[in-house]
Write an enzyme that holds these catalytic residues in place. Structure first.
Site, mmCIF file in Angstrom:
data_model
loop_
_atom_site.group_PDB
_atom_site.id
_atom_site.type_symbol
_atom_site.label_atom_id
_atom_site.label_comp_id
_atom_site.label_asym_id
_atom_site.label_seq_id
_atom_site.Cartn_x
_atom_site.Cartn_y
_atom_site.Cartn_z
ATOM 1 C CE1 TYR A 16 -4.012 -2.045 0.291
ATOM 2 C CE2 TYR A 16 -2.602 -3.403 1.668
ATOM 3 C CZ TYR A 16 -3.751 -3.239 0.929
ATOM 4 O OH TYR A 16 -4.640 -4.282 0.831
ATOM 5 C CG ASN A 60 -10.606 -2.306 -8.328
ATOM 6 O OD1 ASN A 60 -11.233 -1.877 -9.278
ATOM 7 N ND2 ASN A 60 -9.666 -3.230 -8.442
ATOM 8 C CB CYS A 106 -7.237 -4.313 -5.975
ATOM 9 S SG CYS A 106 -8.685 -5.329 -6.243
ATOM 10 C CG HIS A 107 -5.126 -9.878 -7.830
ATOM 11 N ND1 HIS A 107 -5.783 -9.246 -8.873
ATOM 12 C CD2 HIS A 107 -4.081 -10.539 -8.385
ATOM 13 C CE1 HIS A 107 -5.164 -9.527 -10.006
ATOM 14 N NE2 HIS A 107 -4.127 -10.312 -9.739
#
Length: 187
Positions: free
Chosen positions: A114, A137, A145-146
Site C-alpha cells: 500500500y 475497486n 488490486c489483488h
C-alpha cells in the site's frame, strides 16, 4: 428531438475454474467495463452498485455484447494473456481513480505494498486512503488490486475474500507471500 437520459448497463455472468468456479457478474456501459462483482449475492450487489453510480440506469442482460470482456477474462484465467486491452468506465473519486490507475501499472505476477501505491501517486502519507480506494475497486482482476499485499508480505483484505486473492496470485505465478491471517479474515 427528445434524447433519453436513461443509461443502459449491460451485464452477464462468468464462471471459470481459474476463479475458483465463483459466479461473477460483469457489467459495462457504452463507454466500457464498469463492474466485476466478486461478492456473495452478486446480482443484488451489482444492482445496488449500478443504482448508486448510474442513477436511472436500466440493466440489460446481454452476453453477446459483453463477449469481448468475457474472452479477455477467460484468456487471463487460462494463462493465455497477462494483460487486458479493454475500455473502462471508471466510476470513482479523483483519488480513487488515481489509485486504480496506479494498480494497473503493477506488472503481472508482481506485487506492491500500500505504501508503494501511495508513493506511486505522489502521496506517501495516504497509505490508509490507498487501502480504502483499493477496497472500493469496482473492476477487480482487470484493475489488479489483488497484487497489493502488506508491507510485511502478508495477504491483506480483498473484496472477493483472501482465498480468491491467493488463487489470483498463484494463477499469476506469485507465491512469495505469507497466508498468515486467513483464519481471521472471513470476507
Amino acid at each position: 428531438m427528445y434524447k433519453s437520459t436513461v443509461t443502459e448497463i449491460f451485464w452477464t455472468t462468468l464462471v471459470h475454474s481459474g476463479l475458483n468456479d465463483r459466479l461473477l457478474h460483469v457489467a459495462a456501459s457504452d463507454r466500457g467495463l464498469c463492474l466485476i462483482s466478486l461478492q456473495d449475492d452478486t446480482h443484488m450487489n451489482m444492482k445496488q452498485w449500478v443504482g448508486k453510480k448510474f442513477p436511472n440506469a436500466v440493466l440489460i442482460e446481454d452476453k453477446e455484447r459483453l463477449s469481448p470482456y468475457l474472452e479477455q477474462l477467460q484468456a487471463y484465467c487460462e494463462r493465455r494473456s497477462m494483460s487486458f486491452e479493454l475500455p473502462l468506465d471508471l466510476q470513482g473519486t479523483i483519488f480513487q481513480v488515481s489509485v486504480w490507475q496506479a494498480l494497473m501499472r503493477i506488472p503481472y505476477g508482481q506485487i506492491r505494498s500500500y505504501l508503494d501505491i501511495a508513493t506511486m501517486i505522489d502521496n506517501p502519507r495516504a497509505v490508509r486512503a490507498v487501502g480504502t480506494a483499493n477496497g472500493a475497486n469496482p473492476i477487480p482482476i482487470v484493475i489488479p488490486c489483488h497484487r497489493v499485499i502488506g508491507k510485511n508480505g502478508t495477504l491483506t483484505g480483498y473484496s472477493g475474500g483472501l482465498e480468491m486473492k491467493e488463487a489470483l496470485l498463484q494463477l499469476e505465478g506469485y507465491h512469495d507471500y505469507s497466508a498468515t491471517g486467513h483464519a481471521r479474515f472471513k470476507f
